[in-house]
Design a protein around this motif. Sequence first.
Motif, PDB file in Angstrom:
ATOM      1  N   UNK A  17       0.807  -1.221   0.000  1.00 26.88           N
ATOM      2  CA  UNK A  17       0.000   0.000   0.000  1.00 26.88           C
ATOM      3  C   UNK A  17       0.850   1.285   0.000  1.00 26.88           C
ATOM      4  N   UNK A  18       1.904   1.385   0.828  1.00 25.54           N
ATOM      5  CA  UNK A  18       2.694   2.630   0.836  1.00 25.54           C
ATOM      6  C   UNK A  18       3.315   2.971  -0.522  1.00 25.54           C
ATOM      7  N   UNK A  19       3.751   1.970  -1.262  1.00 23.73           N
ATOM      8  CA  UNK A  19       4.332   2.228  -2.586  1.00 23.73           C
ATOM      9  C   UNK A  19       3.269   2.776  -3.539  1.00 23.73           C
ATOM     10  N   UNK A  20       2.067   2.233  -3.483  1.00 19.41           N
ATOM     11  CA  UNK A  20       0.985   2.730  -4.332  1.00 19.41           C
ATOM     12  C   UNK A  20       0.610   4.159  -3.954  1.00 19.41           C
ATOM     13  N   UNK A  21       0.522   4.411  -2.657  1.00 18.09           N
ATOM     14  CA  UNK A  21       0.156   5.751  -2.197  1.00 18.09           C
ATOM     15  C   UNK A  21       1.223   6.781  -2.540  1.00 18.09           C
ATOM     16  N   UNK A  22       2.478   6.369  -2.561  1.00 19.25           N
ATOM     17  CA  UNK A  22       3.565   7.285  -2.928  1.00 19.25           C
ATOM     18  C   UNK A  22       3.423   7.756  -4.373  1.00 19.25           C
ATOM     19  N   UNK A  23       2.778   6.932  -5.219  1.00 22.03           N
ATOM     20  CA  UNK A  23       2.539   7.292  -6.619  1.00 22.03           C
ATOM     21  C   UNK A  23       1.145   7.869  -6.843  1.00 22.03           C
ATOM     22  N   UNK A  24       0.433   8.167  -5.752  1.00 18.77           N
ATOM     23  CA  UNK A  24      -0.895   8.765  -5.878  1.00 18.77           C
ATOM     24  C   UNK A  24      -2.011   7.769  -6.090  1.00 18.77           C
ATOM     25  N   UNK A  25      -1.753   6.506  -5.806  1.00 14.38           N
ATOM     26  CA  UNK A  25      -2.769   5.485  -6.002  1.00 14.38           C
ATOM     27  C   UNK A  25      -3.251   4.898  -4.691  1.00 14.38           C
ATOM     28  N   UNK A  26      -4.320   4.146  -4.795  1.00 19.05           N
ATOM     29  CA  UNK A  26      -4.891   3.467  -3.639  1.00 19.05           C
ATOM     30  C   UNK A  26      -5.369   2.098  -4.077  1.00 19.05           C
ATOM     31  N   UNK A  27      -5.440   1.185  -3.108  1.00 16.50           N
ATOM     32  CA  UNK A  27      -5.957  -0.154  -3.368  1.00 16.50           C
ATOM     33  C   UNK A  27      -6.916  -0.518  -2.254  1.00 16.50           C
ATOM     34  N   UNK A  28      -8.004  -1.159  -2.641  1.00 16.06           N
ATOM     35  CA  UNK A  28      -8.978  -1.637  -1.668  1.00 16.06           C
ATOM     36  C   UNK A  28      -9.206  -3.127  -1.913  1.00 16.06           C
ATOM     37  N   UNK A  29      -9.043  -3.920  -0.871  1.00 17.28           N
ATOM     38  CA  UNK A  29      -9.349  -5.349  -0.952  1.00 17.28           C
ATOM     39  C   UNK A  29     -10.848  -5.512  -0.802  1.00 17.28           C
ATOM     40  N   UNK A  30     -11.501  -6.012  -1.850  1.00 20.58           N
ATOM     41  CA  UNK A  30     -12.950  -6.170  -1.827  1.00 20.58           C
ATOM     42  C   UNK A  30     -13.365  -7.504  -1.222  1.00 20.58           C
ATOM     43  N   UNK A  31     -12.749  -8.578  -1.706  1.00 20.64           N
ATOM     44  CA  UNK A  31     -13.047  -9.906  -1.169  1.00 20.64           C
ATOM     45  C   UNK A  31     -12.034 -10.922  -1.687  1.00 20.64           C
ATOM     46  N   UNK A  32     -11.999 -12.044  -0.998  1.00 20.09           N
ATOM     47  CA  UNK A  32     -11.136 -13.154  -1.398  1.00 20.09           C
ATOM     48  C   UNK A  32     -12.008 -14.398  -1.478  1.00 20.09           C
ATOM     49  N   UNK A  33     -12.034 -15.002  -2.649  1.00 17.76           N
ATOM     50  CA  UNK A  33     -12.729 -16.277  -2.833  1.00 17.76           C
ATOM     51  C   UNK A  33     -11.703 -17.362  -2.540  1.00 17.76           C
ATOM     52  N   UNK A  34     -11.688 -17.834  -1.296  1.00 17.18           N
ATOM     53  CA  UNK A  34     -10.669 -18.795  -0.873  1.00 17.18           C
ATOM     54  C   UNK A  34     -10.819 -20.136  -1.576  1.00 17.18           C
ATOM     55  N   UNK A  35     -12.026 -20.523  -1.947  1.00 21.50           N
ATOM     56  CA  UNK A  35     -12.244 -21.797  -2.631  1.00 21.50           C
ATOM     57  C   UNK A  35     -11.659 -21.793  -4.042  1.00 21.50           C
TER      58      UNK A  35
END
Length: 82
Positions: A17-35
């Motif tokens: 996340x810090x590397x993305x934010x340093x470039x003006x970006x953001x990431x959001x984890x929506x969900x993980x389909x573990x199966x």
Amino acid sequence: MVLKIGKKVARVIELIRPALEADGGKIELLRVDENRGIVHVKFMGKCVRTPQALEALRNGVEEAIKKEVPQVREVQTASPKA
């Protein structure tokens, strides 16, 4: 202690996340389909202005997640918001 796939993925995202934010970006984890081993994320900000940038970003995030969580088969992205 054994962590579930979703918790492992969340930890990897927090590390990148810090590397993305340093470039003006953001990431959001929506969900993980573990199966199925599919991670769903949403990218936002400057780093997703073009389809090529979005694909490169997705590939990089997918590589980082797969390296730490080999059960993950794919990272899929939701529609980005600038």
